[in-house]
Scaffold this motif. Sequence first.
Motif, short mmCIF file in Angstrom:
data_model
loop_
_atom_site.label_atom_id
_atom_site.label_comp_id
_atom_site.label_asym_id
_atom_site.label_seq_id
_atom_site.Cartn_x
_atom_site.Cartn_y
_atom_site.Cartn_z
N ALA A 69 0.86 -1.20 0.00
CA ALA A 69 0.00 0.00 0.00
C ALA A 69 0.89 1.24 0.00
CB ALA A 69 -0.92 0.01 1.22
N ILE A 70 1.98 1.18 0.77
CA ILE A 70 2.90 2.32 0.86
C ILE A 70 3.54 2.62 -0.48
CG2 ILE A 70 5.03 3.14 1.96
CD1 ILE A 70 4.24 1.32 4.41
N ILE A 71 4.00 1.58 -1.19
CA ILE A 71 4.67 1.84 -2.47
C ILE A 71 3.67 2.37 -3.51
CG2 ILE A 71 6.58 0.26 -2.02
CD1 ILE A 71 5.38 -1.76 -3.94
N ARG A 72 2.43 1.88 -3.45
CA ARG A 72 1.41 2.41 -4.37
C ARG A 72 1.16 3.89 -4.07
NH1 ARG A 72 -1.03 -3.14 -3.70
NH2 ARG A 72 -1.65 -3.90 -5.78
N TYR A 73 1.10 4.23 -2.78
CA TYR A 73 0.85 5.62 -2.38
C TYR A 73 1.93 6.54 -2.93
CZ TYR A 73 0.56 9.75 0.66
OH TYR A 73 0.51 11.05 1.15
N TYR A 74 3.21 6.18 -2.70
CA TYR A 74 4.28 7.07 -3.13
C TYR A 74 4.43 7.10 -4.65
CZ TYR A 74 5.39 8.31 1.57
OH TYR A 74 5.30 8.83 2.84
N ALA A 75 4.15 5.96 -5.30
CA ALA A 75 4.23 5.93 -6.76
C ALA A 75 3.16 6.83 -7.37
CB ALA A 75 4.07 4.51 -7.27
N THR A 76 2.02 6.95 -6.69
CA THR A 76 0.96 7.83 -7.18
C THR A 76 1.30 9.29 -6.85
OG1 THR A 76 -0.62 6.05 -6.75
CG2 THR A 76 -1.51 8.25 -7.16
N LYS A 77 1.74 9.51 -5.61
CA LYS A 77 2.04 10.88 -5.15
C LYS A 77 3.15 11.51 -5.99
CE LYS A 77 3.03 13.49 -0.94
NZ LYS A 77 3.04 13.49 0.53
N TYR A 78 4.19 10.71 -6.31
CA TYR A 78 5.33 11.25 -7.05
C TYR A 78 5.37 10.72 -8.48
CZ TYR A 78 6.73 12.93 -2.50
OH TYR A 78 6.75 13.56 -1.28
N GLY A 79 4.23 10.37 -9.00
CA GLY A 79 4.13 9.80 -10.35
C GLY A 79 4.79 10.65 -11.42
N ASP A 80 4.78 11.97 -11.23
CA ASP A 80 5.41 12.86 -12.22
C ASP A 80 6.90 12.60 -12.36
OD1 ASP A 80 3.29 15.69 -11.45
OD2 ASP A 80 3.09 14.07 -12.90
N LYS A 81 7.54 12.10 -11.30
CA LYS A 81 8.99 11.88 -11.34
C LYS A 81 9.34 10.64 -12.16
CE LYS A 81 10.26 13.96 -6.89
NZ LYS A 81 11.11 13.81 -5.71
N ASN A 82 8.42 9.68 -12.20
CA ASN A 82 8.69 8.46 -12.97
C ASN A 82 7.37 7.78 -13.30
OD1 ASN A 82 9.28 5.87 -13.95
ND2 ASN A 82 11.13 5.69 -12.71
N ARG A 83 6.80 8.15 -14.46
CA ARG A 83 5.47 7.70 -14.84
C ARG A 83 5.41 6.19 -14.99
NH1 ARG A 83 1.80 9.77 -13.81
NH2 ARG A 83 1.56 12.01 -13.75
N LEU B 89 -5.67 11.45 -2.01
CA LEU B 89 -4.60 10.48 -2.17
C LEU B 89 -4.42 9.68 -0.88
CD1 LEU B 89 -2.57 9.97 -4.41
CD2 LEU B 89 -1.02 11.55 -3.33
N GLU B 90 -4.59 10.37 0.24
CA GLU B 90 -4.41 9.71 1.54
C GLU B 90 -5.57 8.73 1.79
OE1 GLU B 90 -3.70 13.01 1.04
OE2 GLU B 90 -1.56 12.49 1.08
#
Lengths: 216, 212
Positions: A69-83, B89-90
Amino acid sequence: MVVKVYGPIQAACPQRVLACLFEFGVDFELITVDLDSNEHKQPDFLQKQPFGQVPVVEDGEFRLFESRAIIRYYATKYGDKNRNLYGTTLEEKALVDQWLEVEAHHFNDMVYTIVLQKLVIPKMGGRTDFDLVHNCEKKLEQVFDIYEQRLSKNNYLAGNWFTLADLSHLPGIRYLMNECELGHLVRDRKKVNLWWDDISNRPAWKKVMQMFNGQG
Amino acid sequence: MVVKVYGPAYASPKRVLLCLVEKEIDFETVPVDLIAGENLTPDYLQLQPFGSLPVIQDGDYILFESRAIIRYYAEKYKTQGTDLLGKTLEDQGLVNQWLEVEAHNYHPPLINLVLHIMFSPHFGIVRNEQVIKESEEKLAKVLDVYEDRLSKSKYLAGDFFSLADLSHIPFTSYLVGPVGKEYMIKERKHVSAWWDDISSRPSWLKVLEICK
């Protein structure tokens, strides 16, 4: 304010999260939780993660557990950095989720049991159930055969780019190749072997390994 | 062309059917008889190489793993039907967290109970009372954590019904029904209220009707 990640560097699930944070260049602080002394079952930790499992992250006021769940969250939050890490279309993203689920259900359970039987139980003074280990190994042979087929059509599990689905396998395969002495599962399969060499040489994973080896 | 969902008689495909009904998406079902080994035919393995249920076909697009499928449709049709992902998002992070909890903490002991009590001697399962006892104990501990969570939050991820709650419905229905352990839910006040709420949703009643 940096992201706090709670968990020992030796454990697979925190490694999964750290690999992801390194891929996205997210600053973090690792706060060790000592599993040997049962720190994860103490009230202070249970306040953060009520199932007594690592990791859990605290990002300001926001707290999240379950590594996938954590990796999905950060991949979505910072998706602009690596689509590509979580797909550029909904259909690609769903394939990433599909192979993440495969890792979680077909692959992880086997690796977890093997690590528990071969490494954790003897350390606690118990006896390894070698029949169980052998059964898990046989099941993993079947899983890796399917991966071999998949990787003969695509460079990576979800398609032709490295994604969270490949990343999620890094900690478990590292255990298989090293302490569990089951490297042949990877080395005997041409495409799986190439894939492992590729994903395990990514700079983000190497940074996790530096931390693991006490150098980071 | 409507979405085809394979294996409607079983619990994991019902996660998908529930999601499609909540999102008001048309579908058709294709029966797969596990006991007859229809999941292990070459035709089926072409679609789902692990031989598990479900798999969906949406035109040329094929997807398996029920929790991947429900995430896909919940996002693709976000503005249609029930919002199953939350607004921020949260929120989505918490939905995924509790979906993972269901997958890793809730489902494993429950599937043991289902296999040993409902499905043995099929699928090579020999009923084992020790496994049943240990699985019930593990599930009870998980339910204690749920009881605490649901005393503070109406649904698992927050004050909204989400994929996380939905994902529990099919197998919990086995638990309170043919597995014969309804007391595990009923004895916990907040878990019981949550179960009454989510299992009386029109979508679940419709899925049961379709799969009769």
